[in-house]
Scaffold this motif. Structure first.
Motif, short mmCIF file in Angstrom:
data_model
loop_
_atom_site.label_atom_id
_atom_site.label_comp_id
_atom_site.label_asym_id
_atom_site.label_seq_id
_atom_site.Cartn_x
_atom_site.Cartn_y
_atom_site.Cartn_z
N LYS A 15 0.83 -1.22 0.00
CA LYS A 15 0.00 0.00 0.00
C LYS A 15 0.86 1.26 0.00
CE LYS A 15 -2.34 0.96 3.79
NZ LYS A 15 -1.84 2.27 4.31
N ASP A 16 1.51 1.53 1.12
CA ASP A 16 2.22 2.80 1.27
C ASP A 16 3.57 2.77 0.57
OD1 ASP A 16 0.22 4.01 2.99
OD2 ASP A 16 0.86 2.52 4.45
N GLY A 17 3.81 3.77 -0.25
CA GLY A 17 5.01 3.81 -1.06
C GLY A 17 4.83 3.11 -2.39
N THR A 18 3.66 2.49 -2.58
CA THR A 18 3.39 1.74 -3.81
C THR A 18 2.12 2.26 -4.46
OG1 THR A 18 4.49 -0.21 -2.88
CG2 THR A 18 3.03 -0.58 -4.77
N LEU A 19 0.97 1.97 -3.87
CA LEU A 19 -0.27 2.59 -4.36
C LEU A 19 -0.31 4.06 -3.99
CD1 LEU A 19 -2.83 -0.21 -3.43
CD2 LEU A 19 -2.05 0.41 -5.73
N PHE A 20 0.19 4.38 -2.81
CA PHE A 20 0.22 5.77 -2.33
C PHE A 20 1.67 6.23 -2.18
CE2 PHE A 20 -3.71 4.12 -0.01
CZ PHE A 20 -4.57 4.49 -1.05
N GLY A 21 1.94 7.45 -2.59
CA GLY A 21 3.28 8.01 -2.41
C GLY A 21 3.61 8.07 -0.92
N PHE A 22 4.77 7.61 -0.54
CA PHE A 22 5.06 7.48 0.88
C PHE A 22 5.21 8.83 1.57
CE2 PHE A 22 7.30 6.81 4.77
CZ PHE A 22 6.72 5.67 5.28
N ASP A 23 6.09 9.67 1.08
CA ASP A 23 6.34 10.93 1.76
C ASP A 23 5.09 11.81 1.78
OD1 ASP A 23 8.96 10.36 2.40
OD2 ASP A 23 9.77 11.24 0.57
N ALA A 24 4.40 11.89 0.65
CA ALA A 24 3.21 12.73 0.57
C ALA A 24 2.12 12.26 1.52
CB ALA A 24 2.69 12.76 -0.86
N THR A 25 2.06 10.96 1.76
CA THR A 25 1.02 10.39 2.61
C THR A 25 1.40 10.38 4.08
OG1 THR A 25 0.19 9.00 0.81
CG2 THR A 25 -0.37 8.32 3.05
N TRP A 26 2.66 10.09 4.41
CA TRP A 26 3.03 9.78 5.78
C TRP A 26 3.86 10.83 6.50
CZ3 TRP A 26 1.30 5.92 8.85
CH2 TRP A 26 0.51 4.94 8.23
N SER A 27 4.43 11.79 5.80
CA SER A 27 5.29 12.76 6.48
C SER A 27 4.54 13.57 7.53
CB SER A 27 5.95 13.69 5.46
OG SER A 27 6.91 12.99 4.70
N ALA A 28 3.32 13.98 7.21
CA ALA A 28 2.53 14.74 8.19
C ALA A 28 2.21 13.90 9.41
CB ALA A 28 1.25 15.25 7.54
N PHE A 29 1.99 12.59 9.21
CA PHE A 29 1.76 11.68 10.32
C PHE A 29 2.97 11.65 11.25
CE2 PHE A 29 2.55 7.39 11.98
CZ PHE A 29 1.39 7.12 12.66
#
Length: 239
Positions: A15-29
């Motif tokens: 999922k993360d880093g594959t379907l969804f861009g990792f930095d764009a999705t998780w950096s704020a988290f």
């Protein structure tokens, strides 16, 4: 990858880093977890960031962070010393709840891509080291949950990557041989799991780990998932 291999009958996505861009999705988290647990004390913030593998200056996770490829349980055990009065299980539950609130950022336009792959005859699935419910919430938010015949997180009862259990569960549920499945991911956990399961290993570069690390363990390295139809099914079938 041997270009003479038949097209895969199943495609399994991280999922993360594959379907969804990792930095764009998780950096704020990552920044939010540091704020919540570290407060305003610089030393405490640095300690929490170190446990997360989060670069406070750059605002992104290090490639070897447990958040990149690990489970919430793994991250929770590293954060537990900074959560007085809470057990690692309680910290993991808190992390899972926070992850479910993340707004995912697709690494490519997913709806048309997944429809195209399904139209080429591929059964689609997701295996993530995130929690299953958090994964479903994010896939639903992205409008693509209905494209997947199989979704499993680390808590689904099949184990977690790099163990091959969840990958084999997808193959069994889809009535496919492992050799008929391509596992697509952005981390060594994904590629090692693919090898252990007897599947093709396809790396994408939309996570924190670079091609120099991934390529020795992959059959194929792609910039992102949008390249899958041509790479796996051939340009002649890409229209």
């Amino acid at each position: 990858m041997d270009l003479n291999l038949p097209a895969p009958r199943g495609i399994l996505f991280d999922k993360d880093g594959t379907l969804f861009g990792f930095d764009a999705t998780w950096s704020a988290f990552g920044a939010a977890v540091v704020d919540d647990l570290g407060g305003s004390a610089p030393e405490t913030r640095a300690a929490v960031a170190g446990a997360l593998g989060f670069d406070l200056g750059a605002g992104r996770f290090h490639p070897d962070s447990p958040v990149v490829a690990g489970t919430a349980d793994e991250v929770a055990h590293r954060l537990a010393p900074h959560c007085p009065g809470q057990t690692p299980a309680e910290v993991a539950a808190w992390l899972d709840a926070r992850a479910a609130d993340i707004a995912p950022v697709p690494a490519a336009p997913l709806g048309p891509l997944l429809d195209r792959l399904a139209g080429l005859g591929a059964v689609l699935g997701v295996v993530t080291n995130d929690a299953t419910e958090a994964a479903c919430v994010q896939l639903r938010a992205a409008g693509v949950i209905g494209r997947f015949a199989f979704i499993a997180g680390y808590d689904a009862g099949h184990g977690a990557k790099p163990a091959p259990g969840p990958l084999r569960a997808f193959a069994e549920a889809s009535d496919l041989r492992p050799s008929e499945v391509a596992m697509v991911g952005d981390s060594l956990h994904d590629l090692h799991a693919a090898r252990a399961a007897g599947m093709r290993a396809v790396a994408v570069l939309t996570g924190p780990v670079g091609a120099d690390v991934l390529a020795p363990h992959a059959d194929l390295v792609l910039p992102d998932v949008s390249h899958l139809p041509d790479a796996l099914f051939g340009a002649a079938r890409s229209d």
